[in-house]
Design an enzyme around this catalytic site. Structure first.
Site, PDB file in Angstrom:
ATOM      1  N   GLU A  77       0.820  -1.221   0.000  1.00 41.67           N
ATOM      2  CA  GLU A  77       0.000   0.000   0.000  1.00 41.67           C
ATOM      3  C   GLU A  77       0.854   1.272   0.000  1.00 41.67           C
ATOM      4  O   GLU A  77       0.381   2.334   0.396  1.00 41.67           O
ATOM      5  CB  GLU A  77      -0.944   0.008   1.210  1.00 41.67           C
ATOM      6  CG  GLU A  77      -1.978  -1.081   1.211  1.00 41.67           C
ATOM      7  CD  GLU A  77      -3.040  -0.968   0.103  1.00 41.67           C
ATOM      8  OE1 GLU A  77      -2.868  -0.161  -0.834  1.00 41.67           O
ATOM      9  OE2 GLU A  77      -4.023  -1.715   0.190  1.00 41.67           O
ATOM     10  N   HIS A  96      -2.040   3.514   8.486  1.00 44.60           N
ATOM     11  CA  HIS A  96      -3.141   2.815   7.823  1.00 44.60           C
ATOM     12  C   HIS A  96      -3.446   1.565   8.637  1.00 44.60           C
ATOM     13  O   HIS A  96      -2.579   0.719   8.812  1.00 44.60           O
ATOM     14  CB  HIS A  96      -2.742   2.437   6.396  1.00 44.60           C
ATOM     15  CG  HIS A  96      -3.660   1.454   5.757  1.00 44.60           C
ATOM     16  ND1 HIS A  96      -5.036   1.620   5.759  1.00 44.60           N
ATOM     17  CD2 HIS A  96      -3.437   0.290   5.113  1.00 44.60           C
ATOM     18  CE1 HIS A  96      -5.589   0.591   5.136  1.00 44.60           C
ATOM     19  NE2 HIS A  96      -4.640  -0.228   4.745  1.00 44.60           N
ATOM     20  N   HIS A  98      -6.399  -1.573  10.032  1.00 46.16           N
ATOM     21  CA  HIS A  98      -7.586  -2.373   9.737  1.00 46.16           C
ATOM     22  C   HIS A  98      -8.286  -2.632  11.067  1.00 46.16           C
ATOM     23  O   HIS A  98      -8.724  -3.746  11.330  1.00 46.16           O
ATOM     24  CB  HIS A  98      -7.196  -3.690   9.079  1.00 46.16           C
ATOM     25  CG  HIS A  98      -6.648  -3.565   7.694  1.00 46.16           C
ATOM     26  ND1 HIS A  98      -6.447  -4.643   6.879  1.00 46.16           N
ATOM     27  CD2 HIS A  98      -6.279  -2.485   6.963  1.00 46.16           C
ATOM     28  CE1 HIS A  98      -5.952  -4.236   5.717  1.00 46.16           C
ATOM     29  NE2 HIS A  98      -5.839  -2.936   5.747  1.00 46.16           N
ATOM     30  N   HIS A 159     -12.255  -1.935   3.493  1.00 43.58           N
ATOM     31  CA  HIS A 159     -10.813  -2.067   3.648  1.00 43.58           C
ATOM     32  C   HIS A 159     -10.331  -1.684   5.052  1.00 43.58           C
ATOM     33  O   HIS A 159      -9.933  -2.565   5.806  1.00 43.58           O
ATOM     34  CB  HIS A 159     -10.136  -1.214   2.561  1.00 43.58           C
ATOM     35  CG  HIS A 159      -8.663  -1.374   2.490  1.00 43.58           C
ATOM     36  ND1 HIS A 159      -7.924  -1.057   1.382  1.00 43.58           N
ATOM     37  CD2 HIS A 159      -7.768  -1.801   3.404  1.00 43.58           C
ATOM     38  CE1 HIS A 159      -6.645  -1.300   1.617  1.00 43.58           C
ATOM     39  NE2 HIS A 159      -6.533  -1.748   2.841  1.00 43.58           N
TER      40      HIS A 159
HETATM   41 ZN   LIG Z   1      -4.906  -2.145   4.031  1.00 44.11          ZN
END
Ligand SMILES: [Zn+2]
Length: 208
Positions: A77, A96, A98, A159
């Site tokens: 990413e 980032h 999750h 996501h």
């Molecule tokens: Zn991700």
């Protein structure tokens, strides 16, 4: 200007902390910092378990994808991170995650409304939802940037979450507050009606 070694240590420390706080599941989630003076972004590597990761595993690279120093490939990413640094000059770090409650909102395609006082100073208000994009493509970053025009964090459809800050401390706390807001909103929905903060209250908190 920070050295690559200093950046690696910093990215490593915040990666370990974020993993311990369960912002990441498995090897998902990634974080980075950017030094505009050298044009170098230091980012977590792809698919390396966070239990055994080391500072030297962090990858130093340019925003165009050129790896400057590192023995692993960068996070898949990395384009998400690069697009954020290109779009927002005030961004010095990106987290980032999750994290589960916030990602549940991203799966439900619901933004998180302004329901908590912390959301005003830390997130600037609600947490918008970015349109879905195929992981690893430029569109992941471009869609996130489009959603964050007035906010330092957003949900990414089906996501996860992305947040930026001047440094990793700020990007991290923003990612933590996105998850906290999502969790509390989820519980409140189970109890009854969710009351969003009034525009008047938000303006007063912002000193407007
Ligand atoms: Zn991700």
């Amino acid at each position: 200007m920070k050295t690559i070694e200093e950046m690696r240590q910093e990215v490593f420390a915040w990666t370990k902390q974020s993993y311990a706080e369960k912002l990441f599941a498995g090897t998902s989630g990634n974080l980075s910092m950017y030094d505009p003076e050298s044009g170098i972004m230091t980012i977590t590597p792809t698919s390396i378990p966070y239990e055994t990761i080391l500072p030297e595993d962090m990858v130093a690279m340019k925003l165009n994808g050129e790896v400057v120093d590192g023995h692993y490939a960068p996070s898949s990413e990395w384009r998400l991170h690069a697009e954020i640094y290109k779009a927002f000059p005030e961004a010095g770090a990106v987290v980032h995650s999750h994290s589960p409650y916030a990602t549940a909102f991203a799966v439900a395609h619901q933004s998180i409304p302004v329901i908590l006082i912390e959301m005003v100073p830390f997130l600037g208000g609600d947490v918008p939802l970015a349109e879905f994009a195929v992981p690893g493509t430029d569109a992941v970053g471009l869609n996130a940037v489009a959603a964050m025009q007035e906010r330092p964090a957003c949900l990414m459809a089906n996501h996860g979450v992305v947040a930026f800050g001047a440094d990793l401390k700020q990007a991290h706390i923003r990612a933590v507050y996105v998850e906290d807001a999502a969790k509390i909103c989820y519980y409140a929905k189970g109890i009854g009606e969710v009351h969003v903060m009034s525009d008047e209250a938000i303006r007063a908190m912002k000193g407007e």
